[in-house]
Motif scaffolding. Structure first.
Motif, PDB file in Angstrom:
ATOM      1  N   LEU A  25     -88.225 -15.724  15.573  1.00  0.00           N
ATOM      2  CA  LEU A  25     -89.193 -14.659  15.825  1.00  0.00           C
ATOM      3  C   LEU A  25     -90.361 -14.716  14.842  1.00  0.00           C
ATOM      4  O   LEU A  25     -91.505 -14.430  15.215  1.00  0.00           O
ATOM      5  CB  LEU A  25     -88.525 -13.286  15.750  1.00  0.00           C
ATOM      6  CG  LEU A  25     -87.488 -12.988  16.833  1.00  0.00           C
ATOM      7  CD1 LEU A  25     -86.827 -11.639  16.565  1.00  0.00           C
ATOM      8  CD2 LEU A  25     -88.095 -13.035  18.210  1.00  0.00           C
ATOM      9  N   LYS A  26     -90.091 -15.101  13.606  1.00  0.00           N
ATOM     10  CA  LYS A  26     -91.152 -15.196  12.591  1.00  0.00           C
ATOM     11  C   LYS A  26     -92.227 -16.211  12.983  1.00  0.00           C
ATOM     12  O   LYS A  26     -93.368 -16.089  12.556  1.00  0.00           O
ATOM     13  CB  LYS A  26     -90.573 -15.599  11.235  1.00  0.00           C
ATOM     14  CG  LYS A  26     -89.870 -14.498  10.520  1.00  0.00           C
ATOM     15  CD  LYS A  26     -89.335 -14.996   9.178  1.00  0.00           C
ATOM     16  CE  LYS A  26     -88.565 -13.928   8.458  1.00  0.00           C
ATOM     17  NZ  LYS A  26     -88.051 -14.399   7.169  1.00  0.00           N
ATOM     18  N   THR A  28     -93.355 -16.812  16.049  1.00  0.00           N
ATOM     19  CA  THR A  28     -94.124 -16.410  17.226  1.00  0.00           C
ATOM     20  C   THR A  28     -95.341 -15.593  16.801  1.00  0.00           C
ATOM     21  O   THR A  28     -95.364 -15.029  15.701  1.00  0.00           O
ATOM     22  CB  THR A  28     -93.260 -15.559  18.182  1.00  0.00           C
ATOM     23  OG1 THR A  28     -92.952 -14.318  17.528  1.00  0.00           O
ATOM     24  CG2 THR A  28     -91.990 -16.289  18.579  1.00  0.00           C
ATOM     25  N   LYS A  30     -96.280 -12.671  17.824  1.00  0.00           N
ATOM     26  CA  LYS A  30     -95.859 -11.281  17.613  1.00  0.00           C
ATOM     27  C   LYS A  30     -95.080 -11.151  16.306  1.00  0.00           C
ATOM     28  O   LYS A  30     -95.249 -10.182  15.565  1.00  0.00           O
ATOM     29  CB  LYS A  30     -95.004 -10.819  18.796  1.00  0.00           C
ATOM     30  CG  LYS A  30     -94.811  -9.343  18.897  1.00  0.00           C
ATOM     31  CD  LYS A  30     -94.122  -9.016  20.219  1.00  0.00           C
ATOM     32  CE  LYS A  30     -94.115  -7.547  20.493  1.00  0.00           C
ATOM     33  NZ  LYS A  30     -93.562  -7.240  21.816  1.00  0.00           N
ATOM     34  N   GLY A  31     -94.242 -12.129  16.021  1.00  0.00           N
ATOM     35  CA  GLY A  31     -93.482 -12.119  14.774  1.00  0.00           C
ATOM     36  C   GLY A  31     -94.383 -12.251  13.556  1.00  0.00           C
ATOM     37  O   GLY A  31     -94.168 -11.601  12.539  1.00  0.00           O
ATOM     38  N   ILE A  34     -95.965  -8.940  12.914  1.00  0.00           N
ATOM     39  CA  ILE A  34     -95.019  -8.029  12.268  1.00  0.00           C
ATOM     40  C   ILE A  34     -94.847  -8.377  10.795  1.00  0.00           C
ATOM     41  O   ILE A  34     -94.914  -7.503   9.933  1.00  0.00           O
ATOM     42  CB  ILE A  34     -93.664  -8.043  13.005  1.00  0.00           C
ATOM     43  CG1 ILE A  34     -93.814  -7.402  14.392  1.00  0.00           C
ATOM     44  CG2 ILE A  34     -92.583  -7.329  12.191  1.00  0.00           C
ATOM     45  CD1 ILE A  34     -92.630  -7.610  15.319  1.00  0.00           C
ATOM     46  N   GLU A  82     -86.434  -8.563  25.111  1.00  0.00           N
ATOM     47  CA  GLU A  82     -87.209  -9.263  24.081  1.00  0.00           C
ATOM     48  C   GLU A  82     -87.954  -8.265  23.190  1.00  0.00           C
ATOM     49  O   GLU A  82     -87.955  -8.389  21.965  1.00  0.00           O
ATOM     50  CB  GLU A  82     -88.199 -10.227  24.730  1.00  0.00           C
ATOM     51  CG  GLU A  82     -89.004 -11.010  23.712  1.00  0.00           C
ATOM     52  CD  GLU A  82     -89.923 -12.010  24.351  1.00  0.00           C
ATOM     53  OE1 GLU A  82     -91.113 -11.992  24.019  1.00  0.00           O
ATOM     54  OE2 GLU A  82     -89.451 -12.812  25.189  1.00  0.00           O
ATOM     55  N   ASP A  83     -88.588  -7.262  23.816  1.00  0.00           N
ATOM     56  CA  ASP A  83     -89.311  -6.263  23.037  1.00  0.00           C
ATOM     57  C   ASP A  83     -88.381  -5.473  22.135  1.00  0.00           C
ATOM     58  O   ASP A  83     -88.741  -5.109  21.012  1.00  0.00           O
ATOM     59  CB  ASP A  83     -90.079  -5.316  23.958  1.00  0.00           C
ATOM     60  CG  ASP A  83     -91.304  -5.966  24.584  1.00  0.00           C
ATOM     61  OD1 ASP A  83     -91.663  -7.100  24.172  1.00  0.00           O
ATOM     62  OD2 ASP A  83     -91.903  -5.353  25.489  1.00  0.00           O
ATOM     63  N   TYR A  86     -87.701  -7.537  19.084  1.00  0.00           N
ATOM     64  CA  TYR A  86     -88.833  -7.457  18.152  1.00  0.00           C
ATOM     65  C   TYR A  86     -88.845  -6.120  17.424  1.00  0.00           C
ATOM     66  O   TYR A  86     -89.206  -6.048  16.250  1.00  0.00           O
ATOM     67  CB  TYR A  86     -90.161  -7.671  18.880  1.00  0.00           C
ATOM     68  CG  TYR A  86     -90.523  -9.128  19.060  1.00  0.00           C
ATOM     69  CD1 TYR A  86     -90.930  -9.899  17.975  1.00  0.00           C
ATOM     70  CD2 TYR A  86     -90.462  -9.739  20.306  1.00  0.00           C
ATOM     71  CE1 TYR A  86     -91.268 -11.234  18.120  1.00  0.00           C
ATOM     72  CE2 TYR A  86     -90.797 -11.071  20.475  1.00  0.00           C
ATOM     73  CZ  TYR A  86     -91.197 -11.812  19.377  1.00  0.00           C
ATOM     74  OH  TYR A  86     -91.528 -13.130  19.526  1.00  0.00           O
ATOM     75  N   TRP A  87     -88.463  -5.055  18.124  1.00  0.00           N
ATOM     76  CA  TRP A  87     -88.402  -3.730  17.510  1.00  0.00           C
ATOM     77  C   TRP A  87     -87.386  -3.729  16.375  1.00  0.00           C
ATOM     78  O   TRP A  87     -87.665  -3.239  15.278  1.00  0.00           O
ATOM     79  CB  TRP A  87     -88.038  -2.707  18.592  1.00  0.00           C
ATOM     80  CG  TRP A  87     -87.911  -1.301  18.144  1.00  0.00           C
ATOM     81  CD1 TRP A  87     -88.930  -0.430  17.839  1.00  0.00           C
ATOM     82  CD2 TRP A  87     -86.694  -0.568  17.962  1.00  0.00           C
ATOM     83  NE1 TRP A  87     -88.404   0.790  17.493  1.00  0.00           N
ATOM     84  CE2 TRP A  87     -87.048   0.731  17.559  1.00  0.00           C
ATOM     85  CE3 TRP A  87     -85.360  -0.894  18.124  1.00  0.00           C
ATOM     86  CZ2 TRP A  87     -86.102   1.713  17.306  1.00  0.00           C
ATOM     87  CZ3 TRP A  87     -84.402   0.079  17.866  1.00  0.00           C
ATOM     88  CH2 TRP A  87     -84.781   1.362  17.464  1.00  0.00           C
ATOM     89  N   PHE A  89     -86.399  -6.394  14.774  1.00  0.00           N
ATOM     90  CA  PHE A  89     -86.963  -7.298  13.777  1.00  0.00           C
ATOM     91  C   PHE A  89     -87.973  -6.556  12.897  1.00  0.00           C
ATOM     92  O   PHE A  89     -87.987  -6.723  11.676  1.00  0.00           O
ATOM     93  CB  PHE A  89     -87.622  -8.483  14.483  1.00  0.00           C
ATOM     94  CG  PHE A  89     -88.330  -9.439  13.582  1.00  0.00           C
ATOM     95  CD1 PHE A  89     -87.640 -10.228  12.687  1.00  0.00           C
ATOM     96  CD2 PHE A  89     -89.714  -9.561  13.641  1.00  0.00           C
ATOM     97  CE1 PHE A  89     -88.308 -11.127  11.855  1.00  0.00           C
ATOM     98  CE2 PHE A  89     -90.385 -10.449  12.822  1.00  0.00           C
ATOM     99  CZ  PHE A  89     -89.675 -11.233  11.918  1.00  0.00           C
ATOM    100  N   ALA A  90     -88.787  -5.713  13.511  1.00  0.00           N
ATOM    101  CA  ALA A  90     -89.786  -4.952  12.748  1.00  0.00           C
ATOM    102  C   ALA A  90     -89.099  -3.988  11.783  1.00  0.00           C
ATOM    103  O   ALA A  90     -89.537  -3.841  10.632  1.00  0.00           O
ATOM    104  CB  ALA A  90     -90.723  -4.196  13.693  1.00  0.00           C
TER     105      ALA A  90
END
Length: 107
Positions: A25-26, A28, A30-31, A34, A82-83, A86-87, A89-90
């Motif tokens: 994720l880091k 991407t 989006k990652g 974040i 997926e979202d 990410y949530w 992950f944030a």
């Protein structure tokens, strides 16, 4: 907010936020957004992400109730999963940044 309050669809297995998955994720866009977010901006970012998840869930429920195309519902479900990852992950990144801030202030 706990996982069950955001996303509780019967029969859907939630993806896990493992160390390996966080590393992916880091990398991407989006990652990177974040991880590049400052500690003070995380509450707003997380609230925005949470609102988006609620909106997606409402849309999914509506599609399911009205018997809309199952392929479109499946795509939306995959996007929501997926979202949601990410949530999580944030939230993890916010904790990391908070901890780093506390350690640097203590030094």
């Amino acid at each position: 907010m706990t996982r069950s309050k955001i996303f509780n669809l019967q029969g859907i297995k939630m993806p896990e936020l493992t160390h390996e998955r966080m590393q992916e994720l880091k990398q991407t866009p989006k990652g990177k957004l974040i991880t590049g977010t400052g500690i003070d901006a995380f509450p707003d970012l997380l609230k925005l992400m949470e609102t988006s998840l609620h909106d997606q869930l409402a849309k999914y429920d509506h599609m399911k109730r009205t018997g809309q195309d199952s392929a479109k519902r499946k795509l939306l479900l995959m996007e929501m999963l997926e979202d949601h990852l990410y949530w999580e992950f944030a939230y993890h990144m916010m904790f990391i940044k908070w901890r780093e801030q506390k350690v640097s202030k203590a030094s």
